[in-house]
Scaffold this active site. Structure first.
Site, PDB file in Angstrom:
ATOM      1  N   ASP A 142       1.616  -6.238  12.586  1.00  0.00           N
ATOM      2  CA  ASP A 142       1.527  -4.774  12.445  1.00  0.00           C
ATOM      3  C   ASP A 142       0.223  -4.201  13.007  1.00  0.00           C
ATOM      4  O   ASP A 142       0.076  -2.981  13.097  1.00  0.00           O
ATOM      5  CB  ASP A 142       1.583  -4.380  10.953  1.00  0.00           C
ATOM      6  CG  ASP A 142       2.987  -4.485  10.378  1.00  0.00           C
ATOM      7  OD1 ASP A 142       3.954  -4.474  11.164  1.00  0.00           O
ATOM      8  OD2 ASP A 142       3.106  -4.574   9.144  1.00  0.00           O
ATOM      9  N   LYS A 198       1.526   2.948   7.541  1.00  0.00           N
ATOM     10  CA  LYS A 198       2.796   3.208   8.254  1.00  0.00           C
ATOM     11  C   LYS A 198       3.972   3.018   7.301  1.00  0.00           C
ATOM     12  O   LYS A 198       3.866   2.359   6.264  1.00  0.00           O
ATOM     13  CB  LYS A 198       2.963   2.276   9.459  1.00  0.00           C
ATOM     14  CG  LYS A 198       3.026   0.756   9.140  1.00  0.00           C
ATOM     15  CD  LYS A 198       4.411   0.225   8.838  1.00  0.00           C
ATOM     16  CE  LYS A 198       4.389  -1.224   8.389  1.00  0.00           C
ATOM     17  NZ  LYS A 198       5.287  -1.632   7.372  1.00  0.00           N
TER      18      LYS A 198
HETATM   19  P1  ATP Z   1       2.409  -5.136   5.641  1.00  0.00           P
HETATM   20  O1  ATP Z   1       3.162  -3.844   5.532  1.00  0.00           O
HETATM   21  O2  ATP Z   1       1.636  -5.280   6.953  1.00  0.00           O
HETATM   22  O3  ATP Z   1       3.193  -6.347   5.253  1.00  0.00           O
HETATM   23  P2  ATP Z   1       1.286  -4.655   3.071  1.00  0.00           P
HETATM   24  O4  ATP Z   1       1.086  -3.183   2.945  1.00  0.00           O
HETATM   25  O5  ATP Z   1       2.535  -5.207   2.477  1.00  0.00           O
HETATM   26  O6  ATP Z   1       1.196  -5.048   4.591  1.00  0.00           O
HETATM   27  P3  ATP Z   1      -1.439  -5.213   2.429  1.00  0.00           P
HETATM   28  O7  ATP Z   1      -1.864  -4.005   1.674  1.00  0.00           O
HETATM   29  O8  ATP Z   1      -1.932  -5.363   3.811  1.00  0.00           O
HETATM   30  O9  ATP Z   1       0.129  -5.412   2.400  1.00  0.00           O
HETATM   31  O10 ATP Z   1      -1.868  -6.470   1.540  1.00  0.00           O
HETATM   32  C1  ATP Z   1      -1.196  -7.714   1.525  1.00  0.00           C
HETATM   33  C2  ATP Z   1      -2.152  -8.751   0.923  1.00  0.00           C
HETATM   34  O11 ATP Z   1      -3.185  -8.989   1.873  1.00  0.00           O
HETATM   35  C3  ATP Z   1      -2.821  -8.274  -0.335  1.00  0.00           C
HETATM   36  O12 ATP Z   1      -2.221  -8.827  -1.446  1.00  0.00           O
HETATM   37  C4  ATP Z   1      -4.276  -8.694  -0.213  1.00  0.00           C
HETATM   38  O13 ATP Z   1      -4.557  -9.797  -1.033  1.00  0.00           O
HETATM   39  C5  ATP Z   1      -4.441  -9.177   1.233  1.00  0.00           C
HETATM   40  N1  ATP Z   1      -5.415  -8.395   2.027  1.00  0.00           N
HETATM   41  C6  ATP Z   1      -6.214  -8.900   2.965  1.00  0.00           C
HETATM   42  N2  ATP Z   1      -6.960  -7.960   3.550  1.00  0.00           N
HETATM   43  C7  ATP Z   1      -6.629  -6.785   2.983  1.00  0.00           C
HETATM   44  C8  ATP Z   1      -7.058  -5.448   3.179  1.00  0.00           C
HETATM   45  N3  ATP Z   1      -8.010  -5.117   4.070  1.00  0.00           N
HETATM   46  N4  ATP Z   1      -6.457  -4.492   2.455  1.00  0.00           N
HETATM   47  C9  ATP Z   1      -5.490  -4.817   1.569  1.00  0.00           C
HETATM   48  N5  ATP Z   1      -5.077  -6.073   1.319  1.00  0.00           N
HETATM   49  C10 ATP Z   1      -5.618  -7.063   2.026  1.00  0.00           C
END
Ligand code: ATP
Length: 329
Positions: free
Chosen positions: A141, A11
């Site tokens: 989220d 998203k």
């Molecule tokens: P949001 O927008 O919900 O804040 P994001 O895109 O910033 O999420 P993610 O890609 O979800 O961040 O990753 C954040 C952290 O979560 C990563 O640094 C990773 O270590 C951890 N993590 C745990 N599970 C996952 C997963 N399935 N995919 C990616 N990262 C994950």
């Protein structure tokens, strides 16, 4: 042995406003969330053991209990202990296409896919609200990632009202591979710097979110979605309403992230100079997105940015705005 393959779209935030503090330590937010077509693919296979395994093709993604998808499987096993005893555990394989720690809800999307997939594997017949209640236990989220499309989100992001969606527009996503922004750092820094603007009374919170619900950005989204519904894309209207949406993109977290991360600010400035509908950082960053009228424009601008910033660490994706959350492949 049952198996499912699920598509887990990411998203972007078209709007993110921080209203105030909450008793649970999170922030009271009002956001407009939008699915994109770029997605992870999650394979689920029931196994005959009483265990969960997880594999992922991306080195930055943990494969233990700290993975949100793993925690989603644990939640299903504890909530539906009879099904767990009956069907056994689950093997999860994540094909990671979404950039990690990017503000695109990659982990949340994977977790949402596990909830939807295990509901199917175990024939639980959970309703969307039931799935979203479980999802809210995993992260703010995750409920949105289940339903997807375009939605206004309030509370800590888990209370959703779906809006007719905007899936005619395209988007460029840009992120430096080795640059990540800690979401807790971004919110804590915002609190430190902007606490005096926080609203804490119920009426104040409702009035701030109502302002967004009836505001110009929502109106432009609804008008564009309405105009597209019967004919699937009227060129000049897409341009006109798309521009309006582009002008009204907003993210409070830019105020703390851009000054601290000049490369993110530079990316945003470069997009702002190009022929795009609008540009903004997504969530707590560091991904910067640029909305475009169509695929050709998005590819053209992405190439221009690649020529302007010669840095092998910079990654760019061109994708369409999406109309759905988790889907069975
Ligand atoms: P949001 O927008 O919900 O804040 P994001 O895109 O910033 O999420 P993610 O890609 O979800 O961040 O990753 C954040 C952290 O979560 C990563 O640094 C990773 O270590 C951890 N993590 C745990 N599970 C996952 C997963 N399935 N995919 C990616 N990262 C994950």
């Amino acid at each position: 042995m049952k198996s499912y393959s699920l598509i887990a779209p990411g998203k972007i935030n078209l709007y993110l406003e921080i209203i105030g503090d909450r008793a649970d330590g999170f922030h009271e937010l009002v956001m407009i969330l939008q699915s994109i077509e770029l997605a992870d693919v999650i394979d689920l296979k029931s196994n005959d053991t009483q265990g969960i395994t997880l594999h992922c093709n991306h080195s930055q993604v943990p494969v233990d209990e700290t993975n949100l998808a793993y925690r989603a499987a644990q939640l299903m096993c504890t909530t539906f202990a009879d099904s767990y005893a009956n069907y056994g555990g689950v093997d999860i394989t994540i094909a990671k296409n979404l950039p990690v720690a990017a503000g695109l809800a990659g982990g949340s999307a994977d977790a949402a896919a596990v909830l939807v997939g295990m509901d199917l594997m175990w024939n639980l017949g959970l309703t969307q609200p039931e799935l979203q209640d479980l999802a809210a236990k995993l992260g703010s989220d995750v409920p949105f990632c289940i339903s997807g499309g375009t939605a206004i989100a309030t509370g800590r992001g888990e209370k959703l009202d779906l809006i007719s969606n905007l899936n005619s527009l395209w988007v460029i996503l840009a992120k430096y591979k080795n640059l990540s922004v800690s979401t807790p750092w971004a919110y804590q820094t915002y609190r430190k710097n902007y606490r005096n603007s926080y609203v804490s009374d119920v009426e104040g919170i409702i009035s701030r979110s109502d302002r967004v619900r009836s505001g110009d950005l929502m109106n432009a989204i609804v008008e564009l979605a309405r105009s597209l519904a019967p004919i699937g894309g009227a060129g000049s209207l897409v341009k006109q309403k798309g521009r309006k949406i582009g002008e009204l993109l907003y993210n409070d977290l830019e105020k703390v992230v851009l000054p601290e991360y000049p490369k993110v600010a530079e990316l945003r400035d470069i997009f702002a100079d190009k022929r795009v509908l609008g540009t903004m950082m997504s969530g707590s960053g560091p991904t910067v997105f640029a909305l475009c009228e169509n695929e050709d424009q998005a590819e053209e601008v992405a190439n221009q940015v690649r020529d302007t910033i010669v840095d092998s660490d910079l990654e760019l994706w061109v994708t369409k705005l999406g109309s759905s959350g988790i889907q069975v492949a």
